[in-house]
Design a protein around this motif. Structure first.
Motif, short mmCIF file in Angstrom:
data_model
loop_
_atom_site.label_atom_id
_atom_site.label_comp_id
_atom_site.label_asym_id
_atom_site.label_seq_id
_atom_site.Cartn_x
_atom_site.Cartn_y
_atom_site.Cartn_z
N THR A 15 0.91 -1.24 -0.08
CA THR A 15 0.05 -0.06 0.00
C THR A 15 0.92 1.36 -0.08
O THR A 15 2.18 1.09 0.19
CB THR A 15 -0.79 0.04 1.31
OG1 THR A 15 -0.09 0.21 2.55
CG2 THR A 15 -1.83 -1.28 1.38
N SER A 16 0.19 2.34 -0.01
CA SER A 16 0.85 3.53 0.31
C SER A 16 1.29 3.63 1.62
O SER A 16 0.98 3.09 2.43
CB SER A 16 0.12 4.86 -0.23
OG SER A 16 0.37 6.02 0.21
N LYS A 18 1.23 5.94 3.21
CA LYS A 18 0.29 6.98 4.03
C LYS A 18 -0.95 6.19 4.32
O LYS A 18 -1.81 6.51 5.17
CB LYS A 18 -0.33 8.12 3.23
CG LYS A 18 0.83 8.99 2.82
CD LYS A 18 0.53 10.22 1.71
CE LYS A 18 1.50 11.02 1.61
NZ LYS A 18 1.75 11.44 0.36
N THR A 19 -1.12 5.08 4.14
CA THR A 19 -2.21 4.10 4.51
C THR A 19 -2.11 3.84 5.96
O THR A 19 -1.15 3.57 6.71
CB THR A 19 -2.24 2.80 3.76
OG1 THR A 19 -2.04 3.05 2.26
CG2 THR A 19 -3.65 1.92 4.17
N GLY A 76 3.93 -0.01 3.08
CA GLY A 76 4.69 0.52 2.16
C GLY A 76 4.91 -0.52 1.08
O GLY A 76 4.24 -1.98 1.14
N ASP A 79 5.05 1.64 -5.25
CA ASP A 79 5.24 3.00 -5.64
C ASP A 79 3.78 3.87 -5.94
O ASP A 79 2.57 2.81 -5.86
CB ASP A 79 6.20 3.33 -6.86
CG ASP A 79 5.61 2.67 -8.07
OD1 ASP A 79 4.39 2.24 -8.11
OD2 ASP A 79 6.58 2.84 -8.90
N GLU A 80 3.57 4.78 -6.41
CA GLU A 80 2.21 5.49 -6.72
C GLU A 80 1.64 4.64 -7.69
O GLU A 80 0.30 4.76 -7.95
CB GLU A 80 2.22 6.73 -6.93
CG GLU A 80 3.33 7.15 -8.31
CD GLU A 80 4.75 7.21 -7.94
OE1 GLU A 80 5.69 7.46 -8.96
OE2 GLU A 80 5.15 7.20 -6.81
#
Length: 137
Positions: A15-16, A18-19, A76, A79-80
């Motif tokens: 995941t990101s 930021k999750t 993480g 990537d995006e």
């Protein structure tokens, strides 16, 4: 009752960074239908280690190996564009190393390896070579 730990599996959440942990847990419950978390420990980008499940209980980290595995993940690993990448922060690397050392003291015979290093696993998780990185632990 203590479990016979053969493995300490290293994961990424894919995941990101930021999750939130709550979003990850919600995915496990609502999308995958899991009653137990995927990992015993999860490491936030700031290095904070959050225990999601006592190691005496079985988590859902590696299908077919969960009864003999402790699962630890960093937030993480992609990537995006959802492409696997080792994007661990320095704090995550330090916390992961610290936790793996602690677990090896408790379970000296357990092999540290990435999720991808288990038989029949077709994912990049944890997006780096955990066997190589932790071979000296």
């Amino acid at each position: 009752m203590p479990r016979n730990m053969k493995y300490i599996a290293v994961h990424c959440t894919a995941t990101s960074q930021k999750t939130s942990i709550s979003a990850i847990q919600s995915y496990w419950q609502k999308q995958l239908g899991w009653k137990m978390p995927g990992y015993h420990f999860i490491i936030k980008p700031d290095g904070e280690i959050v225990q999601l499940l006592p190691i005496e209980q079985v988590s859902n980290g590696v299908q077919g190996f969960n009864s003999e595995t402790i699962n630890i993940s960093y937030i993480g690993g992609v990537d995006e564009n959802n492409i696997p990448i080792d994007n661990r922060t320095p704090a995550q690397k330090a916390s992961l190393l610290k936790k793996l050392k602690e677990l090896k003291i408790k379970f000296p015979l357990a092999k540290i390896q990435g999720h991808r290093d288990f038989p029949k696993v077709k994912k990049a998780c944890p997006s780096f070579d955990a066997l190589k990185e932790y071979k000296d632990l």
